[in-house]
Motif scaffolding. Structure first.
Motif, PDB file in Angstrom:
ATOM      1  N   GLU A 242       0.850  -1.188   0.000  1.00 19.34           N
ATOM      2  CA  GLU A 242       0.000   0.000   0.000  1.00 19.34           C
ATOM      3  C   GLU A 242       0.885   1.237   0.000  1.00 19.34           C
ATOM      4  N   PRO A 243       0.524   2.267  -0.754  1.00 15.39           N
ATOM      5  CA  PRO A 243       1.336   3.479  -0.743  1.00 15.39           C
ATOM      6  C   PRO A 243       1.310   4.139   0.639  1.00 15.39           C
ATOM      7  N   VAL A 244       2.412   4.789   0.957  1.00 14.50           N
ATOM      8  CA  VAL A 244       2.519   5.396   2.291  1.00 14.50           C
ATOM      9  C   VAL A 244       1.709   6.696   2.319  1.00 14.50           C
ATOM     10  N   LEU A 245       0.832   6.752   3.300  1.00 16.96           N
ATOM     11  CA  LEU A 245      -0.018   7.936   3.435  1.00 16.96           C
ATOM     12  C   LEU A 245       0.689   8.943   4.341  1.00 16.96           C
ATOM     13  N   GLU A 246       0.850  10.159   3.832  1.00 16.17           N
ATOM     14  CA  GLU A 246       1.553  11.185   4.622  1.00 16.17           C
ATOM     15  C   GLU A 246       0.557  12.229   5.108  1.00 16.17           C
TER      16      GLU A 246
ATOM     17  N   ARG B 144      -8.389  17.632   8.316  1.00 19.46           N
ATOM     18  CA  ARG B 144      -7.200  16.841   7.942  1.00 19.46           C
ATOM     19  C   ARG B 144      -6.857  17.027   6.479  1.00 19.46           C
ATOM     20  N   LEU B 145      -5.596  16.904   6.191  1.00 15.52           N
ATOM     21  CA  LEU B 145      -5.142  16.780   4.797  1.00 15.52           C
ATOM     22  C   LEU B 145      -4.095  15.678   4.787  1.00 15.52           C
ATOM     23  N   ALA B 146      -4.182  14.804   3.830  1.00 18.37           N
ATOM     24  CA  ALA B 146      -3.169  13.751   3.701  1.00 18.37           C
ATOM     25  C   ALA B 146      -2.927  13.506   2.223  1.00 18.37           C
ATOM     26  N   TRP B 147      -1.772  12.962   1.910  1.00 15.20           N
ATOM     27  CA  TRP B 147      -1.496  12.687   0.506  1.00 15.20           C
ATOM     28  C   TRP B 147      -0.634  11.443   0.349  1.00 15.20           C
ATOM     29  N   VAL B 148      -0.680  10.901  -0.837  1.00 11.08           N
ATOM     30  CA  VAL B 148       0.184   9.773  -1.194  1.00 11.08           C
ATOM     31  C   VAL B 148       0.830  10.101  -2.533  1.00 11.08           C
ATOM     32  N   THR B 149       2.000   9.559  -2.756  1.00  6.81           N
ATOM     33  CA  THR B 149       2.672   9.747  -4.036  1.00  6.81           C
ATOM     34  C   THR B 149       2.669   8.417  -4.771  1.00  6.81           C
ATOM     35  N   VAL B 150       2.232   8.444  -6.012  1.00  8.83           N
ATOM     36  CA  VAL B 150       2.204   7.208  -6.800  1.00  8.83           C
ATOM     37  C   VAL B 150       2.895   7.450  -8.142  1.00  8.83           C
TER      38      VAL B 150
ATOM     39  N   LEU C  55     -10.037   9.213  -9.689  1.00 10.76           N
ATOM     40  CA  LEU C  55     -10.502  10.218  -8.713  1.00 10.76           C
ATOM     41  C   LEU C  55     -12.003  10.067  -8.467  1.00 10.76           C
ATOM     42  N   VAL C  56     -12.750   9.835  -9.545  1.00 11.87           N
ATOM     43  CA  VAL C  56     -14.203   9.661  -9.407  1.00 11.87           C
ATOM     44  C   VAL C  56     -14.507   8.377  -8.640  1.00 11.87           C
ATOM     45  N   LEU C  57     -13.756   7.316  -8.925  1.00 13.69           N
ATOM     46  CA  LEU C  57     -13.971   6.043  -8.230  1.00 13.69           C
ATOM     47  C   LEU C  57     -13.809   6.225  -6.721  1.00 13.69           C
ATOM     48  N   ALA C  58     -12.700   6.882  -6.325  1.00 16.07           N
ATOM     49  CA  ALA C  58     -12.452   7.088  -4.895  1.00 16.07           C
ATOM     50  C   ALA C  58     -13.561   7.924  -4.272  1.00 16.07           C
ATOM     51  N   LEU C  59     -13.994   8.942  -4.988  1.00 14.63           N
ATOM     52  CA  LEU C  59     -15.048   9.825  -4.475  1.00 14.63           C
ATOM     53  C   LEU C  59     -16.355   9.068  -4.279  1.00 14.63           C
ATOM     54  N   MET C  60     -16.741   8.285  -5.290  1.00 14.14           N
ATOM     55  CA  MET C  60     -18.026   7.605  -5.207  1.00 14.14           C
ATOM     56  C   MET C  60     -18.000   6.429  -4.226  1.00 14.14           C
TER      57      MET C  60
ATOM     58  N   CYS D  34      -7.789   3.851  -2.336  1.00 14.30           N
ATOM     59  CA  CYS D  34      -8.624   3.405  -3.461  1.00 14.30           C
ATOM     60  C   CYS D  34      -8.135   4.061  -4.761  1.00 14.30           C
ATOM     61  N   CYS D  35      -7.874   5.362  -4.691  1.00  9.58           N
ATOM     62  CA  CYS D  35      -7.436   6.098  -5.886  1.00  9.58           C
ATOM     63  C   CYS D  35      -6.051   5.616  -6.335  1.00  9.58           C
ATOM     64  N   ALA D  36      -5.135   5.496  -5.360  1.00  5.87           N
ATOM     65  CA  ALA D  36      -3.779   5.046  -5.692  1.00  5.87           C
ATOM     66  C   ALA D  36      -3.814   3.630  -6.266  1.00  5.87           C
ATOM     67  N   GLY D  37      -4.626   2.774  -5.656  1.00  4.26           N
ATOM     68  CA  GLY D  37      -4.734   1.390  -6.122  1.00  4.26           C
ATOM     69  C   GLY D  37      -5.260   1.321  -7.547  1.00  4.26           C
ATOM     70  N   ALA D  38      -6.245   2.148  -7.853  1.00  2.00           N
ATOM     71  CA  ALA D  38      -6.827   2.136  -9.208  1.00  2.00           C
ATOM     72  C   ALA D  38      -5.810   2.612 -10.236  1.00  2.00           C
ATOM     73  N   LEU D  39      -4.930   3.516  -9.844  1.00  2.00           N
ATOM     74  CA  LEU D  39      -3.931   4.035 -10.791  1.00  2.00           C
ATOM     75  C   LEU D  39      -2.758   3.085 -10.973  1.00  2.00           C
ATOM     76  N   GLU D  40      -2.474   2.343  -9.913  1.00  2.00           N
ATOM     77  CA  GLU D  40      -1.318   1.446  -9.991  1.00  2.00           C
ATOM     78  C   GLU D  40      -1.695   0.091 -10.575  1.00  2.00           C
TER      79      GLU D  40
END
Lengths: 214, 141
Positions: free
Chosen positions: A6-10, A26-32, A112-117, A207-213
């Motif tokens: 899983e990508p590291v959530l910062e 909160r704000l968090a981000w991951v790099t993929v 992005l839409v997948l993660a949102l929905m 979810c978003c990172a997984g869909a892109l990777e």
């Protein structure tokens, strides 16, 4: 069986003034690693199934669900009227009803839409190569600009890095920081409104990172 | 010290107003009939002052009140339609050709209760009246 990592959530920083007013913001981000590409068939199918399950009745009642309701309340708290400036999930719901589906053709937009929905939490993307340091939320200072664009009014809540504002919260992103053709890595970030469960918030990024990777 | 105390007081007041706004938003979302308002110009996201939060709270309170009035009016119309339907079922002869739509009762679909004569003209002449429930929406819908 391939190992799944899983990508590291910062966790992003929240400026003191904002943290005092909104302690649970909160704000968090991951790099993929992901460049521009068309939507793969698996993602297209997932969005198709999601669209099939999403009907007008749900679109009408979505504002009563816990996570969308938390964003509506947060919109009111920061001076946005969610009946005028739709929350991301309500905007996606209206788009689904108007277009009859979710698929756009771009892998990033669709992820992005997948993660949102799936979670109700909006996720945005920046070109990670053009982000300087950790992301956070703060209010804009007098004379600051959004990328090469117009001046930002002082006090506007923005997503920023060390170099300056990157995006207006729930608004426009600096054009020079958006993912482009030469993007190799993406910084996916989400803003968790107070009241949004951590599980939903973190799952949106995964979810978003997984869909892109995939 | 006074300045800090005042800042803390204002912050507490803002937090209280935010709680009220959250409660009003939940009430508004739960009401079935929400009046539609003309789109007002919305500023960008910022930390609202005490005055701005009060205006948001007051505007939401007005919307909740309007939505409650609208729901109450709709409820009264539906109750009247239900009473009329009961009277139609009890005494169809006194309600010749009266029609009550399912929507008037707050029910989904396009069905309607209609007082009609049994066996057409013969029923009309003989005074044989009955309440018929029409089927759903026409295919054209």
């Amino acid at each position: 069986v391939a190992a799944v990592s899983e990508p590291v959530l910062e966790e992003g920083w929240i400026e003191d003034e904002l943290a005092r007013e909104f302690p649970d913001l909160r704000l968090a981000w991951v790099t993929v690693a992901a460049g521009p590409r068309r939507t793969p068939p698996e993602l297209r199918d997932r969005l198709g199934m999601l669209a099939d399950r999403f009907h007008g009745a749900r679109a009408l009642s979505i504002r009563r669900e816990a996570v969308p309701a938390a964003y509506r309340v947060f919109f009111r708290h920061i001076g946005l009227d969610p009946d005028v400036h739709r929350t991301p999930i309500e905007a996606a719901a209206v788009a689904r009803l108007l277009r009859g589906g979710f698929v756009s053709g771009s892998a990033l937009e669709d992820a992005l839409v997948l993660a949102l929905m799936e979670t109700g939490v909006p996720v945005w993307a920046l070109d990670a190569g053009r982000v300087d340091g950790p992301l956070g939320l703060r209010v804009a200072r007098s004379g600051e600009r959004l990328g090469d664009g117009d001046d930002l009014p002082a006090g506007r809540i923005v997503v920023a890095d060390r170099a300056g504002p990157l995006a207006v919260l729930f608004g426009a992103t600096a054009a020079d920081r958006l993912p482009g053709r030469d993007t190799e890595r993406l910084a996916l970030f989400a803003v968790g409104a107070p009241g949004v469960p951590a599980l939903h918030f973190e799952e949106a990024l995964h979810c978003c990172a997984g869909a892109l990777e995939a | 010290v006074q300045l800090t105390a005042r800042r803390v007081d204002e912050q507490a007041a803002r937090a209280q107003l935010r709680t009220q706004i959250a409660r009003l938003e939940a009430q508004l979302g739960a009401l079935p009939h929400r009046p539609i308002y003309a789109a007002a110009r919305s500023g960008g996201p910022h930390v609202l002052t005490l005055g701005e939060l009060e205006r948001v709270r007051d505007s939401l309170a007005a919307r909740v009140s309007d939505a409650r009035s609208a729901s109450h009016a709709v409820g009264e119309r539906q109750a009247a339609a239900r009473e009329l339907l009961e009277r139609m079922l009890r005494e169809p002869r006194r309600h010749k050709f009266v029609r009550v739509k399912a929507r008037d009762l707050g029910e989904p679909g396009c069905g309607a209760w209609h007082v009609r004569p049994r066996l057409g003209l013969i029923g009309m002449l003989a005074g044989w009246w009955q309440v018929k429930l029409s089927s759903g929406c026409p295919l054209a819908c």
